[in-house]
Design a protein around this motif. Structure first.
Motif, PDB file in Angstrom:
ATOM      1  N   ARG A  58       0.799  -1.226   0.000  1.00 25.17           N
ATOM      2  CA  ARG A  58       0.000   0.000   0.000  1.00 25.17           C
ATOM      3  C   ARG A  58       0.829   1.270   0.000  1.00 25.17           C
ATOM      4  N   LEU A  59       2.102   1.109   0.290  1.00 20.25           N
ATOM      5  CA  LEU A  59       2.924   2.283   0.537  1.00 20.25           C
ATOM      6  C   LEU A  59       4.206   2.169  -0.286  1.00 20.25           C
ATOM      7  N   SER A  60       4.697   3.304  -0.764  1.00 20.80           N
ATOM      8  CA  SER A  60       5.983   3.247  -1.462  1.00 20.80           C
ATOM      9  C   SER A  60       6.902   4.321  -0.894  1.00 20.80           C
ATOM     10  N   PHE A  61       8.154   4.319  -1.348  1.00 20.17           N
ATOM     11  CA  PHE A  61       9.161   5.207  -0.758  1.00 20.17           C
ATOM     12  C   PHE A  61       9.710   6.185  -1.787  1.00 20.17           C
ATOM     13  N   ALA A  62      10.034   7.374  -1.273  1.00 17.36           N
ATOM     14  CA  ALA A  62      10.702   8.386  -2.109  1.00 17.36           C
ATOM     15  C   ALA A  62      11.921   8.897  -1.371  1.00 17.36           C
ATOM     16  N   VAL A  63      12.929   9.290  -2.130  1.00 20.10           N
ATOM     17  CA  VAL A  63      14.055   9.995  -1.531  1.00 20.10           C
ATOM     18  C   VAL A  63      13.767  11.498  -1.687  1.00 20.10           C
ATOM     19  N   GLN A  64      14.172  12.277  -0.698  1.00 21.26           N
ATOM     20  CA  GLN A  64      13.801  13.700  -0.693  1.00 21.26           C
ATOM     21  C   GLN A  64      14.583  14.524  -1.714  1.00 21.26           C
ATOM     22  N   ASN A  65      15.696  13.960  -2.164  1.00 17.45           N
ATOM     23  CA  ASN A  65      16.551  14.645  -3.125  1.00 17.45           C
ATOM     24  C   ASN A  65      17.557  13.616  -3.599  1.00 17.45           C
ATOM     25  N   ALA A  66      18.010  13.724  -4.845  1.00 21.35           N
ATOM     26  CA  ALA A  66      19.106  12.857  -5.296  1.00 21.35           C
ATOM     27  C   ALA A  66      19.880  13.597  -6.371  1.00 21.35           C
ATOM     28  N   HIS A  67      21.147  13.229  -6.502  1.00 23.87           N
ATOM     29  CA  HIS A  67      22.021  13.899  -7.481  1.00 23.87           C
ATOM     30  C   HIS A  67      21.780  13.315  -8.864  1.00 23.87           C
ATOM     31  N   TYR A  68      22.061  14.125  -9.895  1.00 23.43           N
ATOM     32  CA  TYR A  68      21.881  13.606 -11.258  1.00 23.43           C
ATOM     33  C   TYR A  68      23.077  12.789 -11.737  1.00 23.43           C
ATOM     34  N   GLU A  69      24.241  12.968 -11.088  1.00 20.56           N
ATOM     35  CA  GLU A  69      25.392  12.170 -11.516  1.00 20.56           C
ATOM     36  C   GLU A  69      25.238  10.737 -10.979  1.00 20.56           C
ATOM     37  N   ALA A  70      25.802   9.782 -11.710  1.00 21.70           N
ATOM     38  CA  ALA A  70      25.642   8.383 -11.315  1.00 21.70           C
ATOM     39  C   ALA A  70      26.510   8.024 -10.120  1.00 21.70           C
ATOM     40  N   GLY A  71      27.576   8.765  -9.905  1.00 20.05           N
ATOM     41  CA  GLY A  71      28.465   8.465  -8.776  1.00 20.05           C
ATOM     42  C   GLY A  71      29.651   9.398  -8.835  1.00 20.05           C
ATOM     43  N   GLY A  72      30.526   9.301  -7.848  1.00 20.00           N
ATOM     44  CA  GLY A  72      31.750  10.092  -7.910  1.00 20.00           C
ATOM     45  C   GLY A  72      31.947  10.989  -6.715  1.00 20.00           C
ATOM     46  N   ALA A  73      32.741  12.028  -6.910  1.00 21.48           N
ATOM     47  CA  ALA A  73      33.180  12.893  -5.815  1.00 21.48           C
ATOM     48  C   ALA A  73      32.119  13.951  -5.502  1.00 21.48           C
ATOM     49  N   PHE A  74      31.058  13.545  -4.831  1.00 17.78           N
ATOM     50  CA  PHE A  74      29.968  14.467  -4.473  1.00 17.78           C
ATOM     51  C   PHE A  74      29.610  14.262  -3.007  1.00 17.78           C
ATOM     52  N   THR A  75      30.518  14.684  -2.150  1.00 17.42           N
ATOM     53  CA  THR A  75      30.375  14.451  -0.709  1.00 17.42           C
ATOM     54  C   THR A  75      29.008  14.904  -0.193  1.00 17.42           C
ATOM     55  N   GLY A  76      28.372  14.022   0.524  1.00 17.80           N
ATOM     56  CA  GLY A  76      27.090  14.375   1.145  1.00 17.80           C
ATOM     57  C   GLY A  76      25.884  14.107   0.264  1.00 17.80           C
ATOM     58  N   GLU A  77      26.108  13.730  -0.984  1.00 20.98           N
ATOM     59  CA  GLU A  77      24.978  13.512  -1.903  1.00 20.98           C
ATOM     60  C   GLU A  77      24.593  12.030  -1.980  1.00 20.98           C
ATOM     61  N   VAL A  78      23.421  11.790  -2.522  1.00 19.60           N
ATOM     62  CA  VAL A  78      22.914  10.433  -2.743  1.00 19.60           C
ATOM     63  C   VAL A  78      22.557  10.352  -4.223  1.00 19.60           C
ATOM     64  N   SER A  79      22.891   9.247  -4.882  1.00 21.20           N
ATOM     65  CA  SER A  79      22.561   9.160  -6.311  1.00 21.20           C
ATOM     66  C   SER A  79      21.179   8.534  -6.497  1.00 21.20           C
ATOM     67  N   MET A  80      20.655   8.684  -7.709  1.00 19.60           N
ATOM     68  CA  MET A  80      19.338   8.100  -8.008  1.00 19.60           C
ATOM     69  C   MET A  80      19.420   6.565  -7.948  1.00 19.60           C
ATOM     70  N   SER A  81      20.545   6.001  -8.423  1.00 23.34           N
ATOM     71  CA  SER A  81      20.604   4.525  -8.366  1.00 23.34           C
ATOM     72  C   SER A  81      20.744   4.035  -6.942  1.00 23.34           C
ATOM     73  N   GLU A  82      21.431   4.798  -6.090  1.00 23.05           N
ATOM     74  CA  GLU A  82      21.484   4.408  -4.673  1.00 23.05           C
ATOM     75  C   GLU A  82      20.081   4.446  -4.068  1.00 23.05           C
ATOM     76  N   ALA A  83      19.315   5.454  -4.455  1.00 22.99           N
ATOM     77  CA  ALA A  83      17.941   5.557  -3.941  1.00 22.99           C
ATOM     78  C   ALA A  83      17.097   4.385  -4.429  1.00 22.99           C
ATOM     79  N   ARG A  84      17.261   4.047  -5.701  1.00 26.15           N
ATOM     80  CA  ARG A  84      16.503   2.908  -6.240  1.00 26.15           C
ATOM     81  C   ARG A  84      16.915   1.611  -5.544  1.00 26.15           C
TER      82      ARG A  84
END
Ligand code: PEP
Length: 250
Positions: A58-84
């Motif tokens: 009945r319920l699904s999950f969302a991340v409140q924000n995610a970066h557009y890059e797939a990975g790399g040097a983005f301290t403090g960020e979360v990627s879309m694939s990590e969220a998935r």
């Protein structure tokens, strides 16, 4: 059609223990509301543990924000694939508070495209900071929409969810008038149809800003919206449960 409620917990609560308790109440509200699709957006650090422990549908999950890059040097960020990978099916993009911290229309353009490409539902937040009689807010929202949709393939347009959240109504005493929301919903669809084609007619539009159990019914009946994005009330178990039952009974 089911009403959608996005429960944006923002940077709350302070401990995982409290988050589990709040999630349990949210889960119960979801299980007893057949006509409501609840999307919970907890802080990223709590997300995986809540989502892997949830076995219902009945319920699904969302991340409140995610970066557009797939990975790399983005301290403090979360990627879309990590969220998935953490079992999110949606991502909130361009929330007013993120825009206030510097997120630009250009960022939202990239994020919406990446979300769709990897199979997350983008919840694109738009909304003016202030309103004046001259109607400049329409142009402001138009620019946010045009940018957000710029890289969306036509066939995927209906998969974007728009959350219209006038900044002046977020964290306020009362929401925007439902008739004004209706006017804005027409404007949003027309903007997308004019620029990007008929897929715009099937967009899901949510309203966000100071919604609670006392005003949700009126907004859903007269605001021409498919659902609501809720901040404060989503972190108060009793108020959230009351809100969900109002929507379930519509
Ligand atoms: C929000 O921040 O998106 C929001 C809708 O907050 P609130 O419900 O607290 O106004």
């Amino acid at each position: 059609m089911k009403s959608i409620v996005v429960a944006n917990w923002k940077m709350n609560p302070a401990t995982f223990k409290e988050a589990k308790k709040l999630f349990e109440a949210t889960r119960k509200a979801a299980e007893s509301a057949k006509n409501v699709a609840i999307v919970v957006a907890p802080p990223a650090i709590f997300l995986r543990e809540l989502s892997v422990g949830y076995k219902g549908k009945r319920l699904s999950f969302a991340v409140q924000n995610a970066h557009y890059e797939a990975g790399g040097a983005f301290t403090g960020e979360v990627s879309m694939s990590e969220a998935r990978d953490a079992k999110c099916s949606s991502v909130i993009i361009g929330h007013a508070e993120r825009r206030g911290m510097g997120e630009s229309n250009e960022d939202t353009r990239k994020k919406v495209a990446v979300a769709l490409a990897i199979g997350l539902t983008p919840v694109l937040c738009v909304g003016e900071r202030t309103r004046s009689q001259s109607g400049e807010h329409f142009e402001f929202v138009r620019e946010q929409l045009v940018a957000g949709f710029a890289d969306v393939p036509p066939a995927k347009i209906p998969r974007v969810v728009i959350a219209y959240e006038p900044v002046w109504a977020i964290g306020a005493e009362r929401p925007m008038n439902a008739r004004d929301m209706h006017e804005m919903a027409i404007f949003i669809r027309k903007t997308i149809v004019d620029r990007y084609g008929q897929g715009g007619m099937n967009l899901k539009i949510l309203y966000g800003g100071s919604i609670d159990e006392s005003n949700a019914g009126e907004m859903m009946r007269n605001g021409d919206v498919n659902g609501l994005l809720v901040g404060r009330v989503s972190t108060d178990a009793a108020k959230f449960t009351a809100l969900v039952s109002v929507l379930d009974a519509l």
